[in-house]
Structure formats: C-alpha cells, structure tokens
Design a protein around this motif. Structure first.
Motif, mmCIF file in Angstrom:
data_model
loop_
_atom_site.group_PDB
_atom_site.id
_atom_site.type_symbol
_atom_site.label_atom_id
_atom_site.label_comp_id
_atom_site.label_asym_id
_atom_site.label_seq_id
_atom_site.Cartn_x
_atom_site.Cartn_y
_atom_site.Cartn_z
ATOM 1 N N MET A 1 0.983 -1.242 -0.124
ATOM 2 C CA MET A 1 0.183 -0.012 -0.013
ATOM 3 C C MET A 1 0.908 1.088 0.049
ATOM 4 O O MET A 1 0.705 2.218 -0.612
ATOM 5 C CB MET A 1 -0.685 -0.049 1.210
ATOM 6 N N ALA A 2 1.961 1.176 0.804
ATOM 7 C CA ALA A 2 2.808 2.402 0.807
ATOM 8 C C ALA A 2 3.646 2.805 -0.225
ATOM 9 O O ALA A 2 4.169 3.839 -0.614
ATOM 10 C CB ALA A 2 3.660 2.471 2.070
ATOM 11 N N SER A 3 3.916 1.616 -0.883
ATOM 12 C CA SER A 3 5.054 1.597 -2.020
ATOM 13 C C SER A 3 4.443 2.005 -3.365
ATOM 14 O O SER A 3 4.893 2.262 -4.437
ATOM 15 C CB SER A 3 5.869 0.301 -2.107
ATOM 16 N N LEU B 1 -3.476 10.043 -1.719
ATOM 17 C CA LEU B 1 -4.285 10.101 -0.578
ATOM 18 C C LEU B 1 -3.624 10.020 0.661
ATOM 19 O O LEU B 1 -4.383 10.399 1.712
ATOM 20 C CB LEU B 1 -5.143 9.110 -0.776
ATOM 21 N N TYR B 2 -2.419 9.522 0.818
ATOM 22 C CA TYR B 2 -1.766 9.227 2.131
ATOM 23 C C TYR B 2 -1.840 10.830 2.744
ATOM 24 O O TYR B 2 -1.710 10.953 3.991
ATOM 25 C CB TYR B 2 -0.363 8.928 2.099
ATOM 26 N N GLY B 3 -1.091 11.890 1.901
ATOM 27 C CA GLY B 3 -1.238 13.238 2.647
ATOM 28 C C GLY B 3 -2.285 14.118 2.439
ATOM 29 O O GLY B 3 -2.564 15.114 3.309
ATOM 30 N N GLU B 4 -3.093 13.829 1.522
ATOM 31 C CA GLU B 4 -4.304 14.544 1.104
ATOM 32 C C GLU B 4 -5.693 14.143 1.758
ATOM 33 O O GLU B 4 -6.435 15.020 2.250
ATOM 34 C CB GLU B 4 -4.533 14.897 -0.291
ATOM 35 N N GLU C 1 -7.106 5.256 6.062
ATOM 36 C CA GLU C 1 -7.763 4.810 7.300
ATOM 37 C C GLU C 1 -8.816 3.795 7.117
ATOM 38 O O GLU C 1 -8.834 2.733 7.749
ATOM 39 C CB GLU C 1 -8.204 5.940 8.216
ATOM 40 N N GLN C 2 -9.907 4.008 6.271
ATOM 41 C CA GLN C 2 -10.768 3.005 5.994
ATOM 42 C C GLN C 2 -10.572 1.781 5.421
ATOM 43 O O GLN C 2 -11.154 0.671 5.688
ATOM 44 C CB GLN C 2 -11.745 3.878 5.186
ATOM 45 N N ALA D 1 -12.943 2.154 -5.435
ATOM 46 C CA ALA D 1 -14.345 2.923 -5.768
ATOM 47 C C ALA D 1 -13.977 4.362 -5.268
ATOM 48 O O ALA D 1 -14.724 4.953 -5.978
ATOM 49 C CB ALA D 1 -15.393 2.256 -5.092
ATOM 50 N N TYR D 2 -13.482 4.628 -4.222
ATOM 51 C CA TYR D 2 -13.097 6.032 -3.900
ATOM 52 C C TYR D 2 -12.288 6.819 -4.950
ATOM 53 O O TYR D 2 -12.832 7.821 -5.178
ATOM 54 C CB TYR D 2 -12.303 6.170 -2.655
#
Length: 105
Positions: free
Chosen positions: A18-20, A34-37, A43-44, A77-78
């Motif tokens: 996920m992080a890479s 999305l990690y920063g914004e 989280e979901q 979906a997001y």
C-alpha cells in the motif's frame, strides 16, 4: 496475548505494498497522494482489512488475499466512482473501531 507471526507478516506485507504504490489489486489507480491529502480514505482501507482478515485456531491467516481485495476495492471505488464493489460492503466491514488509550497500561 500477542498477534501471531502469520498476522504480523500479512499486515506488514499489505502495508508495504500500500505504501509503495505497488498493491496489485490497485493497478492503474493513483492512490499514493491520498496518504497526505485524504488520510481518512487510507484509514478506512486498513479498517476494512483488519475487520475482514481471519485467523485459524493457531493464529494463521486464512484469507489474506480476500482481506486485501475487500480493503482495496474501497479505495478503487473511492478513486473511480464508476467502480462498483461487489458484493457491497456489510456494515461490520466498514466499522472504525475506537483508538487505544492515550497511555499504555
């Protein structure tokens, strides 16, 4: 009681991909920003993963790929409103459980 090595390995692997930006179930989706914004989306994803993953009586993960898919389908979906999660999420999959206490016991 500690979490099993199997669960620890599954969670670590999921977190790494996920992080890479290399999570195979999100190929073609630009989700790293999305990690920063929009951290609540990430989280979901982790909440769904934790709610869906199952362990056998010995603590071995029995559905790591299914948990990954359910979790990452949320993010797909997001990011792409035309993507429909199938089957739709059940309420228990989406629950954001409370945080731990601010101090360890």
């Amino acid at each position: 009681m500690k979490l099993s090595n199997s669960f620890s390995g599954a969670l670590r692997t999921f977190a790494y991909f996920m992080a890479s930006g290399t999570q195979d179930t999100l190929e073609g989706i630009d989700y790293l920003s999305l990690y920063g914004e929009e951290p609540s989306a990430i989280e979901q994803v982790f909440a769904i993963y934790a709610n869906v993953i199952e362990l056998d009586d010995d603590g071995n993960v029995v559905n790591a790929k299914y948990a990954e898919k359910r979790a990452t389908d949320y993010l797909r979906a997001y990011c792409d409103p035309s993507f429909k999660v199938d089957p739709e999420y059940e309420e228990w999959e989406l629950v954001l459980h409370g945080p731990p206490p601010l101090r360890d016991r």
